[in-house]
Enzyme design. Structure first.
Site: not given
Ligand code: PEP
Length: 279
Positions: A36, A38, A121, A123, A190, A235
């Site tokens: 992703n 973003k 997601h 966000e 997530e 992460s």
């Molecule tokens: C995400 O936003 O889908 C995500 C997993 O971000 P990160 O790996 O940076 O935590």
């Protein structure tokens, strides 16, 4: 059969389902690793990235979800390069067309080569996306034959209060109820507190939540739940990917930050392919 015998049979069946969910070694499929990006990446950097990342379908599936303006040129480049990497979008509208400024439809995504799309997601949920909108989107994407990747997960306050199971169950139920066919469904767990913070859930914590998610899918749609890929996101990086891949209910990962660098993304793909690629 009297009531107590019926209850006993129900308990035995429920226990059998729980055991099947906990031990899926025979049902595990090839891994799915999703990037992703973003609101990151330039076209130049993206093309360089594509030149370096390969995906062997015998070992697993790799999907890249770039920002909308990059979908078209990336699709052209992917066709030329034949790397096996697949294309996904970060969002979609649930209508076919109309007065929806700034939105894109499923048909538009398919025209530029997308097979996958992220839905719900955190966000986007934080920006006001409702459970109802998520359900409409999931329906529309499944009808089109594309693969929705539905994101669920608790926030930090809910985690501290021990509400993780309750929250993910509610989100799964809201997104997956009343769907005639979920065979293309993909779920990403997530935890919001783990996204972009460097503080990942432990593989064991993630596995436990994935079991809860699989059970919730089973409660809604029966035994197909065993075949629905459940990804972990939050992460994920080169160092923790291998230990995540070792767990039975972690079928792949959704990667944000670490998917922006070729080296770390390649290393995550390798970790999952080594652990699950021969499944
Ligand atoms: C995400 O936003 O889908 C995500 C997993 O971000 P990160 O790996 O940076 O935590």
């Amino acid at each position: 059969m009297n009531t107590s015998a019926r209850r006993q049979v129900k308990e035995i069946v429920e226990q059998m389902i729980k055991e099947q969910i906990q031990s899926r070694s025979l049902q595990r499929q090839k891994p799915l690793v999703v990037a992703n990006w973003k609101m990151n990446m330039s076209l130049e950097k993206a093309l360089h990235f594509l030149n370096s990342v390969q995906s062997d379908p015998q070992e697993g599936t790799v999907v890249i979800c770039p920002p909308y303006p990059l979908l078209y040129p990336i699709n052209i480049a992917m066709k030329k390069l034949q790397t096996g990497v697949q294309l996904g979008a970060q969002n979609v509208h649930w209508k076919d067309h109309g007065a929806h400024t700034g939105e894109v439809s499923v048909g538009m995504l398919q025209e530029v080569g997308c097979n996958f799309v992220l839905i719900g997601h955190s966000e986007r949920r934080m920006a006001g996306e409702s459970e109802e909108a998520i359900q409409h989107k999931v329906k529309q994407v499944l009808q089109s034959g594309m693969y929705p990747i539905v994101c669920v997960g608790e926030n930090s306050e809910e985690f501290k209060q021990g509400l993780t199971s309750q929250i993910v169950k509610q989100q799964i139920e809201a997104a997956l109820k009343n769907l005639p066919n979920i065979s293309n469904m993909i779920i990403a767990y997530e935890p919001v507190w783990a996204i972009g913070t460097g503080q990942s859930a432990t593989p064991y914590q993630a596995e436990k939540v994935h079991q809860t998610i699989r059970q919730s899918i089973h409660d809604l749609h029966g035994s197909i739940a065993q075949r629905i890929p459940i990804l972990y996101g939050g992460s994920v990086h080169a160092e923790n990917a291998r230990s995540l891949a070792a767990y039975e209910n972690i079928d792949g990962v959704l990667v944000g930050g670490a998917s922006l660098e070729v080296k770390s993304f390649q290393s995550i793909i390798r970790s999952f392919n080594k652990e699950l690629g021969s499944a």
